[in-house]
Design a protein around this motif. Structure first.
Motif, PDB file in Angstrom:
ATOM      1  N   ALA A  55       0.834  -1.203   0.000  1.00  0.00           N
ATOM      2  CA  ALA A  55       0.000   0.000   0.000  1.00  0.00           C
ATOM      3  C   ALA A  55       0.863   1.246   0.000  1.00  0.00           C
ATOM      4  CB  ALA A  55      -0.933   0.007   1.213  1.00  0.00           C
ATOM      5  N   GLY A  56       0.583   2.141  -0.943  1.00  0.00           N
ATOM      6  CA  GLY A  56       1.280   3.416  -0.965  1.00  0.00           C
ATOM      7  C   GLY A  56       0.798   4.313   0.160  1.00  0.00           C
ATOM      8  N   ILE A  57       1.544   5.380   0.402  1.00  0.00           N
ATOM      9  CA  ILE A  57       1.253   6.228   1.559  1.00  0.00           C
ATOM     10  C   ILE A  57      -0.081   6.939   1.423  1.00  0.00           C
ATOM     11  CG2 ILE A  57       2.402   8.335   0.740  1.00  0.00           C
ATOM     12  CD1 ILE A  57       3.646   8.479   3.623  1.00  0.00           C
ATOM     13  N   ASN A  58      -0.525   7.212   0.195  1.00  0.00           N
ATOM     14  CA  ASN A  58      -1.827   7.864   0.019  1.00  0.00           C
ATOM     15  C   ASN A  58      -2.959   6.994   0.550  1.00  0.00           C
ATOM     16  OD1 ASN A  58      -1.468  10.466  -1.197  1.00  0.00           O
ATOM     17  ND2 ASN A  58      -0.829   9.458  -3.082  1.00  0.00           N
ATOM     18  N   ARG A  59      -2.910   5.683   0.251  1.00  0.00           N
ATOM     19  CA  ARG A  59      -3.979   4.807   0.712  1.00  0.00           C
ATOM     20  C   ARG A  59      -3.899   4.587   2.221  1.00  0.00           C
ATOM     21  NH1 ARG A  59      -3.500   0.722  -2.400  1.00  0.00           N
ATOM     22  NH2 ARG A  59      -3.271  -1.168  -1.182  1.00  0.00           N
ATOM     23  N   ILE A  60      -2.688   4.495   2.761  1.00  0.00           N
ATOM     24  CA  ILE A  60      -2.544   4.332   4.211  1.00  0.00           C
ATOM     25  C   ILE A  60      -3.082   5.576   4.917  1.00  0.00           C
ATOM     26  CG2 ILE A  60      -0.864   4.127   6.076  1.00  0.00           C
ATOM     27  CD1 ILE A  60       0.837   2.415   4.179  1.00  0.00           C
ATOM     28  N   ARG A  61      -2.774   6.763   4.388  1.00  0.00           N
ATOM     29  CA  ARG A  61      -3.302   7.997   4.970  1.00  0.00           C
ATOM     30  C   ARG A  61      -4.830   8.016   4.893  1.00  0.00           C
ATOM     31  NH1 ARG A  61      -1.284  11.273   1.717  1.00  0.00           N
ATOM     32  NH2 ARG A  61       0.571  12.015   2.826  1.00  0.00           N
ATOM     33  N   PHE A  62      -5.366   7.623   3.746  1.00  0.00           N
ATOM     34  CA  PHE A  62      -6.824   7.598   3.575  1.00  0.00           C
ATOM     35  C   PHE A  62      -7.470   6.664   4.588  1.00  0.00           C
ATOM     36  CE2 PHE A  62     -10.884   6.611   1.682  1.00  0.00           C
ATOM     37  CZ  PHE A  62     -11.250   7.754   0.987  1.00  0.00           C
ATOM     38  N   LEU A  63      -6.866   5.504   4.805  1.00  0.00           N
ATOM     39  CA  LEU A  63      -7.389   4.554   5.786  1.00  0.00           C
ATOM     40  C   LEU A  63      -7.352   5.150   7.188  1.00  0.00           C
ATOM     41  CD1 LEU A  63      -8.329   1.813   6.859  1.00  0.00           C
ATOM     42  CD2 LEU A  63      -5.947   1.033   6.745  1.00  0.00           C
ATOM     43  N   LEU A  64      -6.228   5.762   7.566  1.00  0.00           N
ATOM     44  CA  LEU A  64      -6.117   6.336   8.911  1.00  0.00           C
ATOM     45  C   LEU A  64      -7.132   7.456   9.117  1.00  0.00           C
ATOM     46  CD1 LEU A  64      -2.231   6.425   9.379  1.00  0.00           C
ATOM     47  CD2 LEU A  64      -3.854   4.697  10.191  1.00  0.00           C
ATOM     48  N   GLU A  65      -7.349   8.267   8.094  1.00  0.00           N
ATOM     49  CA  GLU A  65      -8.368   9.322   8.186  1.00  0.00           C
ATOM     50  C   GLU A  65      -9.760   8.714   8.344  1.00  0.00           C
ATOM     51  OE1 GLU A  65      -6.003  12.625   5.404  1.00  0.00           O
ATOM     52  OE2 GLU A  65      -7.579  11.352   4.554  1.00  0.00           O
ATOM     53  N   SER A  66      -9.995   7.614   7.651  1.00  0.00           N
ATOM     54  CA  SER A  66     -11.290   6.935   7.761  1.00  0.00           C
ATOM     55  C   SER A  66     -11.487   6.351   9.155  1.00  0.00           C
ATOM     56  CB  SER A  66     -11.394   5.829   6.705  1.00  0.00           C
ATOM     57  OG  SER A  66     -11.291   6.360   5.399  1.00  0.00           O
ATOM     58  N   LEU A  67     -10.414   5.805   9.737  1.00  0.00           N
ATOM     59  CA  LEU A  67     -10.503   5.256  11.092  1.00  0.00           C
ATOM     60  C   LEU A  67     -10.734   6.356  12.119  1.00  0.00           C
ATOM     61  CD1 LEU A  67      -7.612   2.623  10.978  1.00  0.00           C
ATOM     62  CD2 LEU A  67     -10.072   2.169  10.872  1.00  0.00           C
ATOM     63  N   ALA A  68     -10.048   7.489  11.945  1.00  0.00           N
ATOM     64  CA  ALA A  68     -10.226   8.606  12.876  1.00  0.00           C
ATOM     65  C   ALA A  68     -11.659   9.127  12.805  1.00  0.00           C
ATOM     66  CB  ALA A  68      -9.233   9.723  12.558  1.00  0.00           C
ATOM     67  N   ASP A  69     -12.218   9.184  11.607  1.00  0.00           N
ATOM     68  CA  ASP A  69     -13.597   9.637  11.444  1.00  0.00           C
ATOM     69  C   ASP A  69     -14.565   8.639  12.075  1.00  0.00           C
ATOM     70  OD1 ASP A  69     -15.446  11.630  10.012  1.00  0.00           O
ATOM     71  OD2 ASP A  69     -16.174   9.713   9.257  1.00  0.00           O
ATOM     72  N   LEU A  70     -14.306   7.349  11.883  1.00  0.00           N
ATOM     73  CA  LEU A  70     -15.151   6.322  12.495  1.00  0.00           C
ATOM     74  C   LEU A  70     -15.083   6.411  14.014  1.00  0.00           C
ATOM     75  CD1 LEU A  70     -16.916   3.767  12.311  1.00  0.00           C
ATOM     76  CD2 LEU A  70     -14.795   2.422  12.169  1.00  0.00           C
ATOM     77  N   ASP A  71     -13.893   6.613  14.546  1.00  0.00           N
ATOM     78  CA  ASP A  71     -13.731   6.753  15.992  1.00  0.00           C
ATOM     79  C   ASP A  71     -14.546   7.939  16.508  1.00  0.00           C
ATOM     80  OD1 ASP A  71     -12.565   6.213  18.563  1.00  0.00           O
ATOM     81  OD2 ASP A  71     -11.197   7.885  18.232  1.00  0.00           O
ATOM     82  N   SER A  72     -14.517   9.042  15.779  1.00  0.00           N
ATOM     83  CA  SER A  72     -15.278  10.229  16.164  1.00  0.00           C
ATOM     84  C   SER A  72     -16.783   9.939  16.153  1.00  0.00           C
ATOM     85  CB  SER A  72     -14.959  11.384  15.206  1.00  0.00           C
ATOM     86  OG  SER A  72     -15.737  12.516  15.490  1.00  0.00           O
ATOM     87  N   SER A  73     -17.245   9.229  15.134  1.00  0.00           N
ATOM     88  CA  SER A  73     -18.669   8.891  15.049  1.00  0.00           C
ATOM     89  C   SER A  73     -19.092   7.974  16.191  1.00  0.00           C
ATOM     90  CB  SER A  73     -18.977   8.224  13.709  1.00  0.00           C
ATOM     91  OG  SER A  73     -18.759   9.111  12.638  1.00  0.00           O
ATOM     92  N   LEU A  74     -18.230   6.987  16.502  1.00  0.00           N
ATOM     93  CA  LEU A  74     -18.550   6.060  17.593  1.00  0.00           C
ATOM     94  C   LEU A  74     -18.586   6.788  18.935  1.00  0.00           C
ATOM     95  CD1 LEU A  74     -16.391   2.977  16.518  1.00  0.00           C
ATOM     96  CD2 LEU A  74     -18.889   3.148  16.445  1.00  0.00           C
ATOM     97  N   LYS A  75     -17.702   7.764  19.125  1.00  0.00           N
ATOM     98  CA  LYS A  75     -17.694   8.515  20.389  1.00  0.00           C
ATOM     99  C   LYS A  75     -18.987   9.305  20.567  1.00  0.00           C
ATOM    100  CE  LYS A  75     -12.689   8.844  20.953  1.00  0.00           C
ATOM    101  NZ  LYS A  75     -11.466   9.689  20.789  1.00  0.00           N
ATOM    102  N   LYS A  76     -19.542   9.793  19.462  1.00  0.00           N
ATOM    103  CA  LYS A  76     -20.813  10.513  19.539  1.00  0.00           C
ATOM    104  C   LYS A  76     -21.955   9.583  19.962  1.00  0.00           C
ATOM    105  CE  LYS A  76     -19.453  13.851  16.003  1.00  0.00           C
ATOM    106  NZ  LYS A  76     -19.634  14.304  14.590  1.00  0.00           N
ATOM    107  N   LEU A  77     -21.754   8.284  19.740  1.00  0.00           N
ATOM    108  CA  LEU A  77     -22.770   7.297  20.116  1.00  0.00           C
ATOM    109  C   LEU A  77     -22.502   6.689  21.490  1.00  0.00           C
ATOM    110  CD1 LEU A  77     -23.084   5.399  16.705  1.00  0.00           C
ATOM    111  CD2 LEU A  77     -24.570   7.201  17.590  1.00  0.00           C
ATOM    112  N   GLY A  78     -21.462   7.170  22.172  1.00  0.00           N
ATOM    113  CA  GLY A  78     -21.135   6.655  23.491  1.00  0.00           C
ATOM    114  C   GLY A  78     -20.142   5.521  23.482  1.00  0.00           C
ATOM    115  N   SER A  79     -19.443   5.321  22.370  1.00  0.00           N
ATOM    116  CA  SER A  79     -18.483   4.227  22.252  1.00  0.00           C
ATOM    117  C   SER A  79     -17.152   4.804  21.747  1.00  0.00           C
ATOM    118  CB  SER A  79     -19.034   3.180  21.283  1.00  0.00           C
ATOM    119  OG  SER A  79     -18.178   2.071  21.197  1.00  0.00           O
ATOM    120  N   ARG A  80     -16.286   3.949  21.260  1.00  0.00           N
ATOM    121  CA  ARG A  80     -15.043   4.400  20.632  1.00  0.00           C
ATOM    122  C   ARG A  80     -14.427   3.232  19.889  1.00  0.00           C
ATOM    123  NH1 ARG A  80      -9.790   3.767  23.403  1.00  0.00           N
ATOM    124  NH2 ARG A  80     -10.021   2.493  25.274  1.00  0.00           N
ATOM    125  N   LEU A  81     -13.473   3.531  19.022  1.00  0.00           N
ATOM    126  CA  LEU A  81     -12.795   2.492  18.250  1.00  0.00           C
ATOM    127  C   LEU A  81     -11.592   1.977  19.030  1.00  0.00           C
ATOM    128  CD1 LEU A  81     -12.860   1.023  15.494  1.00  0.00           C
ATOM    129  CD2 LEU A  81     -11.243   2.750  14.658  1.00  0.00           C
TER     130      LEU A  81
END
Length: 569
Positions: free
Chosen positions: A69-95
């Motif tokens: 995986a090139g760095i662009n895709r790894i960055r995209f994945l990490l951004e997606s995980l951070a966004d998912l973590d933020s969404s889960l925290k709004k629901l009372g959970s976390r990643l």
């Protein structure tokens, strides 16, 4: 437009824990596995595992990133995980993030945590199929319920294959006939989740940064403009759907591959790849738009048609052993491709001497994305158009560098564009729309004769060469008359443009007219061999044909092979 909402009633919790294993499906909307994990549970463990298979830094790779995986895709994945973590925290959970071989980490967590349900989205990729089998076998032996719904695709590929007598359909139209109208209910989006349970001795991480993974980003003048995450996916979706006329009239393969300031597509493919956007929700949104317009395009060229192409490739990939290889792949033509690492490197590193091709490859390296017709151009050039290099080698480079790299679709497209498979079943539906874009328009059963010109194809869309000037600034002052063929410019013009061909920018690695004619002849002989042997082509058969190709080249004057070697030094 927002996904449907539903409240999870805390009084319905039964006192058991669930583990939600994220891989793709990095979203809260239309996520049936996440909904099921939350239903009736006192706690939910939302888990993502940093997999060394994809994420470990490879300092010897030809560009920043890991081996796969090139760095662009790894960055995209990490951004997606951070966004998912933020969404889960709004629901009372976390990643919860852990590192290691995913099935081993998962089994360790199932041992450590009080879990009665294991939930994860079904994945058709062979790599994940193997991981999932390990996880399901362990969970079953431990008395843990497993829930693995199909939600990454609109249809279940296994159902389509079963309807077809155990074989995947090999044409788009036969796929549509078998699939019929999809029937699904979107999963509700949770407005509340049970809390995370006791993690015991497991060392939980935050979503890491690139630096924490060991990546040191080298300075470059431009990075991908596309940010990962469900929030960005839904924003882009709303933006695309807001122009109902554009949605209704969308028609692939039309579109401008040179448009980079505002791409001529939705650019939702990376969000579909990572599951930041549900394909089922996208499909439903498009159907809602169609209901409110007077007329709209239809499959295979419409936006819904593009989603169904995705479904088609997923189905064929799932039902075809060795789909990602030439050898042992029953639907793949056996062709003795060149094994020329110098030509491959010139293509990969944007040193072919053809500005249209090189600009696309620069965009790929910097952005991790390019328009589908741009992908067609460079894939054809590498394989059956000019260089005759094995499609698997180009596939590997796309797989590593694209942020939307998808195992089924990437392999399917390379099989198609190298004329190794698919095109002879599907060409009448799509390729006839391309007639004016190719060097020639032959019978649909000889599609390898249709070759994207590395000169005239890009010029058709961008006669001034603005796309080339942006991604190849060394050519920014070259007059438009020569921008697609700078080696034809007089030396005085090259000097004025501050770009001497052969010094500041390479000469062409091959002469297109000569090379494309050679490729057509080779493809014709390879096809004849496959037909004569009814597809049962052995290694020795390929070696004999390869020797014949070499002998034919040696008889020609000037000798093309020696010329190519000289040009790329």
């Amino acid at each position: 437009m927002k996904p449907p909402l539903s409240l999870l009633n805390p009084s319905m919790l039964s006192g058991s824990g669930s583990l939600m294993w994220f891989r793709k499906g990095l979203r809260v909307h239309d996520n049936p596995a996440l909904e099921y994990a939350s239903r009736g549970s006192t706690c939910v463990y939302p888990l993502f595992v940093i997999d060394p298979h994809y994420m470990v830094l490879d300092p010897n790779a030809y560009s920043p990133g890991s081996t796969r995986a090139g760095i662009n895709r790894i960055r995209f994945l990490l951004e997606s995980l951070a966004d998912l973590d933020s969404s889960l925290k709004k629901l009372g959970s976390r990643l919860l993030v852990l590192k290691g071989e995913p099935s081993e980490v998962l089994i360790r967590c199932l041992n450590e945590w009080d879990v009665r349900k294991l939930c994860f989205e079904y994945d058709t990729d062979p790599y994940y199929q193997a991981l999932d089998d390990k996880a399901k076998n362990y969970a079953s032996a431990a008395g843990i319920e497993v829930f693995s719904p199909v939600s990454h695709t609109i249809f279940d590929p296994a159902d389509i294959i079963e309807k077809n007598g155990g074989r995947p359909p090999l044409s788009y139209q036969s796929f549509l006939k078998l699939a019929g109208e999809p029937s699904f209910s979107l999963s509700v989006e949770l407005s509340w989740m049970p809390p995370v349970g006791d993690v015991g001795r497991c060392e939980i991480l935050q979503v890491p940064t690139l630096k924490e993974l060991g990546y040191v980003e080298k300075h470059q003048d431009e990075f991908t403009p596309f940010r990962g995450g469900e929030s960005e996916a839904l924003r882009r979706l709303r933006e695309s759907l807001s122009d109902k006329e554009w949605v209704a009239n969308f028609e692939k393969p039309k579109g401008d591959p040179s448009a980079y300031i505002k791409p001529a597509t939705t650019v939702l493919s990376p969000y579909l790849k990572f599951g930041c956007l549900s394909s089922r929700y996208f499909y439903q949104c498009l159907k809602d738009v169609y209901k409110n317009v007077k007329r709209h395009t239809s499959p295979p060229v419409s936006l819904v048609g593009q989603l169904l192409w995705r479904e088609f490739f997923y189905t064929v990939a799932f039902g075809t052993p060795n789909f990602d290889e030439m050898k042992g792949n029953k639907i793949c033509k056996q062709i003795p491709w060149n094994d020329d690492d110098k030509l491959l490197a010139a293509w990969r590193e944007a040193r072919t001497g053809y500005p249209w091709i090189d600009a696309i490859m620069v965009q790929l390296r910097k952005w991790g994305w390019m328009h589908h017709l741009a992908r067609h151009s460079v894939a054809c050039f590498l394989t059956r158009g000019d260089l005759f290099v094995h499609w698997e080698k180009g596939r590997d480079i796309f797989e590593r560098l694209l942020i939307d790299s998808d195992w089924a679709i990437n392999n399917g497209n390379w099989l198609w564009l190298s004329c190794s498979s698919f095109f002879y079943q599907n060409c009448c539906q799509i390729c006839c729309l391309h007639n004016s874009l190719f060097n020639m328009s032959d019978c649909c059963f000889q599609q390898y004769n249709r070759i994207y010109s590395p000169i005239s194809f890009g010029r058709k869309y961008d006669p001034n060469g603005n796309y080339i000037r942006h991604f190849l600034p060394i050519l920014k002052d070259m007059p438009k008359e020569y921008i697609y063929e700078p080696w034809t410019a007089p030396l005085s013009v090259q000097s004025k443009a501050k770009c001497i061909i052969g010094r500041d920018y390479p000469k062409p690695v091959v002469l297109h007219d000569t090379a494309s004619n050679e490729c057509r002849k080779k493809m014709g002989q390879a096809y004849a061999l496959n037909q004569r042997l009814n597809g049962r082509v052995s290694e020795e058969d390929l070696r004999k044909l390869r020797r014949k190709f070499d002998e034919d080249e040696d008889k020609q004057e000037p000798k093309p092979r020696r010329q190519r070697q000289k040009l790329i030094k």
